[in-house]
Scaffold this motif. Structure first.
Motif, PDB file in Angstrom:
ATOM      1  N   TYR A  77      72.825 -34.691  30.606  1.00 23.85           N
ATOM      2  CA  TYR A  77      71.471 -34.216  30.897  1.00 23.85           C
ATOM      3  C   TYR A  77      71.060 -33.311  29.742  1.00 23.85           C
ATOM      4  CZ  TYR A  77      67.952 -31.751  33.799  1.00 23.85           C
ATOM      5  OH  TYR A  77      66.815 -31.213  34.334  1.00 23.85           O
ATOM      6  N   HIS A 105      74.736 -35.384  35.439  1.00 28.04           N
ATOM      7  CA  HIS A 105      74.868 -33.998  34.995  1.00 28.04           C
ATOM      8  C   HIS A 105      73.543 -33.285  35.280  1.00 28.04           C
ATOM      9  CE1 HIS A 105      78.258 -34.813  31.809  1.00 28.04           C
ATOM     10  NE2 HIS A 105      78.358 -35.624  32.840  1.00 28.04           N
ATOM     11  N   ARG A 135      75.470 -24.940  33.029  1.00 26.30           N
ATOM     12  CA  ARG A 135      74.409 -24.031  32.605  1.00 26.30           C
ATOM     13  C   ARG A 135      73.561 -24.668  31.516  1.00 26.30           C
ATOM     14  NH1 ARG A 135      75.338 -18.934  28.792  1.00 26.30           N
ATOM     15  NH2 ARG A 135      75.645 -20.720  27.409  1.00 26.30           N
ATOM     16  N   ASP A 137      73.111 -25.095  27.109  1.00 29.45           N
ATOM     17  CA  ASP A 137      73.118 -24.122  26.016  1.00 29.45           C
ATOM     18  C   ASP A 137      71.728 -23.542  25.852  1.00 29.45           C
ATOM     19  OD1 ASP A 137      75.810 -24.170  25.205  1.00 29.45           O
ATOM     20  OD2 ASP A 137      75.470 -26.195  24.444  1.00 29.45           O
ATOM     21  N   SER A 154      76.130 -21.025  35.648  1.00 29.50           N
ATOM     22  CA  SER A 154      76.286 -22.244  36.445  1.00 29.50           C
ATOM     23  C   SER A 154      76.912 -21.981  37.816  1.00 29.50           C
ATOM     24  CB  SER A 154      77.071 -23.308  35.681  1.00 29.50           C
ATOM     25  OG  SER A 154      78.378 -22.891  35.454  1.00 29.50           O
ATOM     26  N   HIS A 178      85.183 -20.425  26.609  1.00 34.92           N
ATOM     27  CA  HIS A 178      83.830 -20.812  26.204  1.00 34.92           C
ATOM     28  C   HIS A 178      83.446 -20.063  24.923  1.00 34.92           C
ATOM     29  CE1 HIS A 178      79.338 -20.754  26.428  1.00 34.92           C
ATOM     30  NE2 HIS A 178      79.567 -22.026  26.703  1.00 34.92           N
ATOM     31  N   ASP A 188      86.966 -15.649  30.910  1.00 35.28           N
ATOM     32  CA  ASP A 188      86.226 -16.916  31.036  1.00 35.28           C
ATOM     33  C   ASP A 188      86.836 -17.779  32.142  1.00 35.28           C
ATOM     34  OD1 ASP A 188      84.132 -18.694  30.018  1.00 35.28           O
ATOM     35  OD2 ASP A 188      85.789 -19.984  29.402  1.00 35.28           O
ATOM     36  N   ARG A 191      85.900 -16.672  35.498  1.00 33.35           N
ATOM     37  CA  ARG A 191      84.531 -17.123  35.822  1.00 33.35           C
ATOM     38  C   ARG A 191      84.522 -18.592  36.248  1.00 33.35           C
ATOM     39  NH1 ARG A 191      82.085 -14.014  30.619  1.00 33.35           N
ATOM     40  NH2 ARG A 191      81.934 -11.958  31.582  1.00 33.35           N
ATOM     41  N   LYS A 195      83.287 -20.427  39.933  1.00 32.61           N
ATOM     42  CA  LYS A 195      82.520 -21.664  40.178  1.00 32.61           C
ATOM     43  C   LYS A 195      83.226 -22.515  41.241  1.00 32.61           C
ATOM     44  CE  LYS A 195      82.153 -22.701  35.505  1.00 32.61           C
ATOM     45  NZ  LYS A 195      81.613 -23.433  34.336  1.00 32.61           N
TER      46      LYS A 195
HETATM   47  C1  LIG Z   1      82.491 -31.884  30.701  1.00 27.80           C
HETATM   48  C2  LIG Z   1      81.276 -31.232  30.106  1.00 27.80           C
HETATM   49  C3  LIG Z   1      80.032 -31.842  30.240  1.00 27.80           C
HETATM   50  C4  LIG Z   1      78.889 -31.258  29.704  1.00 27.80           C
HETATM   51  N1  LIG Z   1      77.679 -31.885  29.862  1.00 27.80           N
HETATM   52  C5  LIG Z   1      76.550 -31.315  29.394  1.00 27.80           C
HETATM   53  C6  LIG Z   1      75.269 -31.913  29.610  1.00 27.80           C
HETATM   54  O1  LIG Z   1      75.149 -32.979  30.224  1.00 27.80           O
HETATM   55  N2  LIG Z   1      74.177 -31.271  29.098  1.00 27.80           N
HETATM   56  C7  LIG Z   1      74.256 -30.092  28.411  1.00 27.80           C
HETATM   57  O2  LIG Z   1      73.230 -29.567  27.989  1.00 27.80           O
HETATM   58  N3  LIG Z   1      75.457 -29.489  28.210  1.00 27.80           N
HETATM   59  C8  LIG Z   1      76.593 -30.065  28.675  1.00 27.80           C
HETATM   60  N4  LIG Z   1      77.810 -29.439  28.489  1.00 27.80           N
HETATM   61  C9  LIG Z   1      77.865 -28.193  27.717  1.00 27.80           C
HETATM   62  C10 LIG Z   1      77.631 -26.927  28.587  1.00 27.80           C
HETATM   63  O3  LIG Z   1      76.368 -26.952  29.190  1.00 27.80           O
HETATM   64  C11 LIG Z   1      77.734 -25.720  27.648  1.00 27.80           C
HETATM   65  O4  LIG Z   1      79.052 -25.601  27.168  1.00 27.80           O
HETATM   66  C12 LIG Z   1      77.249 -24.397  28.200  1.00 27.80           C
HETATM   67  O5  LIG Z   1      77.193 -23.448  27.125  1.00 27.80           O
HETATM   68  C13 LIG Z   1      78.164 -23.799  29.248  1.00 27.80           C
HETATM   69  O6  LIG Z   1      77.997 -24.400  30.452  1.00 27.80           O
HETATM   70  P1  LIG Z   1      78.793 -23.904  31.756  1.00 27.80           P
HETATM   71  O7  LIG Z   1      78.301 -24.691  32.873  1.00 27.80           O
HETATM   72  O8  LIG Z   1      80.249 -23.836  31.485  1.00 27.80           O
HETATM   73  O9  LIG Z   1      78.212 -22.390  31.832  1.00 27.80           O
HETATM   74  P2  LIG Z   1      78.667 -21.135  32.648  1.00 27.80           P
HETATM   75  O10 LIG Z   1      79.755 -21.423  33.590  1.00 27.80           O
HETATM   76  O11 LIG Z   1      77.419 -20.520  33.190  1.00 27.80           O
HETATM   77  O12 LIG Z   1      79.265 -20.197  31.496  1.00 27.80           O
HETATM   78  C14 LIG Z   1      78.497 -19.950  30.314  1.00 27.80           C
HETATM   79  C15 LIG Z   1      78.948 -18.638  29.666  1.00 27.80           C
HETATM   80  O13 LIG Z   1      78.592 -17.554  30.512  1.00 27.80           O
HETATM   81  C16 LIG Z   1      79.735 -16.772  30.840  1.00 27.80           C
HETATM   82  N5  LIG Z   1      79.579 -16.345  32.239  1.00 27.80           N
HETATM   83  C17 LIG Z   1      79.736 -17.094  33.359  1.00 27.80           C
HETATM   84  N6  LIG Z   1      79.526 -16.345  34.450  1.00 27.80           N
HETATM   85  C18 LIG Z   1      79.230 -15.082  34.009  1.00 27.80           C
HETATM   86  C19 LIG Z   1      78.906 -13.858  34.669  1.00 27.80           C
HETATM   87  N7  LIG Z   1      78.860 -13.762  35.992  1.00 27.80           N
HETATM   88  N8  LIG Z   1      78.650 -12.758  33.884  1.00 27.80           N
HETATM   89  C20 LIG Z   1      78.706 -12.831  32.534  1.00 27.80           C
HETATM   90  N9  LIG Z   1      79.000 -13.985  31.869  1.00 27.80           N
HETATM   91  C21 LIG Z   1      79.263 -15.075  32.600  1.00 27.80           C
HETATM   92  C22 LIG Z   1      80.934 -17.702  30.633  1.00 27.80           C
HETATM   93  O14 LIG Z   1      82.107 -16.960  30.310  1.00 27.80           O
HETATM   94  C23 LIG Z   1      80.454 -18.522  29.438  1.00 27.80           C
HETATM   95  O15 LIG Z   1      80.661 -17.837  28.233  1.00 27.80           O
HETATM   96  C24 LIG Z   1      78.973 -30.021  28.991  1.00 27.80           C
HETATM   97  C25 LIG Z   1      80.238 -29.405  28.837  1.00 27.80           C
HETATM   98  C26 LIG Z   1      81.370 -29.998  29.372  1.00 27.80           C
HETATM   99  C27 LIG Z   1      82.709 -29.316  29.201  1.00 27.80           C
END
Ligand SMILES: Cc1cc2nc3c(=O)[nH]c(=O)nc-3n(C[C@H](O)[C@H](O)[C@H](O)COP(=O)(O)OP(=O)(O)OC[C@H]3O[C@@H](n4cnc5c(N)ncnc54)[C@H](O)[C@@H]3O)c2cc1C
Length: 318
Positions: A77, A105, A135, A137, A154, A178, A188, A191, A195
């Motif tokens: 996505y 996604h 989440r 980027d 996320s 991350h 990390d 966190r 989830k």
């Molecule tokens: C298998 C896979 C599929 C993916 N598919 C896509 C896709 O389809 N589209 C796309 O755009 N991207 C995709 N990504 C990339 C992903 O969206 C990015 O890596 C994004 O930066 C992090 O997403 P996340 O869901 O892990 O974020 P989160 O879990 O929100 O974490 C992001 C950052 O915030 C920090 N964090 C989390 N919770 C807190 C809190 N409570 N307080 C402070 N900091 C916190 C974490 O340590 C991390 O550094 C994918 C990644 C993977 C591994």
């Protein structure tokens, strides 16, 4: 999750699900594979940008991968919703044309709760039962205003989807931590546990090349944090030296120096790089499965050759 959100969820009429019987919840697939002692196999696609890309995906890549009897596919996505309709359309088409469980996604950055809710209702109406909650980027010029209308992280999206009740939810995990987490990998990974605690049924990892990173990550989650959901390694077969350098730089994965040196030796010989990538990934997957990985999730880049060859090398399917 706020009470406002809860209120909206209960007030909005939910369209009936049209799930076909063949489309399964991914948490059930992992449970079944675990009981059988066999790894789950999955392939990830991105929505093609052109009609030619659509033809390649549906007429070449999918038929080739279908011969491997994968357990599920997933479709990425574009952060901010840039592929919103296309992601759902491709997931829907794969499910209808192939009867194959396919996960959509979804990213929450720069997206309102209402938009997220609409996406989920539309997914449900199409019989899509699995969502990878991410989440995304942030755009380069970011600020807290980016998050005013929606979710910042996320885990909040996972919680929101969980309240809708009928999806199996996946989440992303980072064996090397991350890229934006400055507090260290254990923070990390804690966190990530948040989830899972809020409803994620399985973890798909970022790409990595050193299996020790995966095993350290998994062992910490399981032994120290008490996580019991499947933690599936994400595998990116190297197809091209320039591309893998770009990808690893973008996502913060390490390209080990010895590996980079080997790749440089192949120079512009694209076939040699791809053959080497297949061999490397085959060995990597073998060791991951021997170490107890519950499955393999291939970043296919919409190309069937490398993943097909690796799965055949591993003799994972008849
Ligand atoms: C298998 C896979 C599929 C993916 N598919 C896509 C896709 O389809 N589209 C796309 O755009 N991207 C995709 N990504 C990339 C992903 O969206 C990015 O890596 C994004 O930066 C992090 O997403 P996340 O869901 O892990 O974020 P989160 O879990 O929100 O974490 C992001 C950052 O915030 C920090 N964090 C989390 N919770 C807190 C809190 N409570 N307080 C402070 N900091 C916190 C974490 O340590 C991390 O550094 C994918 C990644 C993977 C591994």
């Amino acid at each position: 999750m706020t009470s406002t959100t809860n209120a909206r969820l209960t007030q909005t009429p939910a369209p009936a699900s049209v799930a076909t019987p063949a489309i399964r919840l991914i948490r059930d697939i992992y449970a079944e594979r675990r009981a059988q002692g066999r790894p789950a196999l999955s392939f990830e696609f991105f929505p093609p940008k052109t009609p030619k890309g659509d033809v390649a995906l549906f007429e070449r890549t999918l038929p080739a991968l279908q011969t491997l009897q994968p357990d599920f596919y997933s479709v990425t996505y574009g952060a901010g919703g840039s592929t919103r309709d296309k992601t759902l359309a491709i997931v829907d088409r794969i499910q209808r044309e192939h009867g194959a469980t396919t996960m959509a996604h979804l990213t929450c950055i720069s997206t309102s709760r209402l938009e997220i809710e609409r996406y989920l209702f539309e997914a449900r109406a199409k019989g899509i039962r699995n969502i990878l909650a991410l989440r995304g980027d942030p755009p380069l010029a970011t600020g807290s205003e980016q998050f005013e209308r929606g979710f910042e992280y996320s885990y909040q999206l996972v919680e929101f989807i969980k309240q809708m009740g009928d999806f199996s939810i996946g989440t992303a995990g980072f064996p090397e931590s991350h890229i934006a987490c400055t507090e260290g990998r254990h923070v990390d990974w804690q966190r990530l546990k948040a989830k899972i605690d809020r409803g994620a049924d399985f973890v798909l990892t970022q790409l990595f090349f050193d299996n020790d990173d995966y095993f350290t990550f998994r062992d910490h989650l399981v032994d120290t944090l008490g996580v019991s959901v499947p933690i599936t390694p994400g595998i990116l077969p190297i197809l091209n030296t320039g591309q893998i350098k770009r990808f690893t730089a973008l996502c913060g994965a390490t390209l080990p120096a010895a590996l980079a040196t080997k790749l440089e030796r192949y120079g512009d010989d694209a076939d040699a790089v791809a053959d080497f990538g297949i061999e490397l990934a085959t060995h990597q997957c073998e060791a991951l499965l021997a170490g107890g990985a519950p499955g393999l999730h291939f970043y296919s880049l919409n190309k069937p050759h490398a993943a097909t060859q690796i799965v055949r090398n591993l003799a994972l399917r008849d």
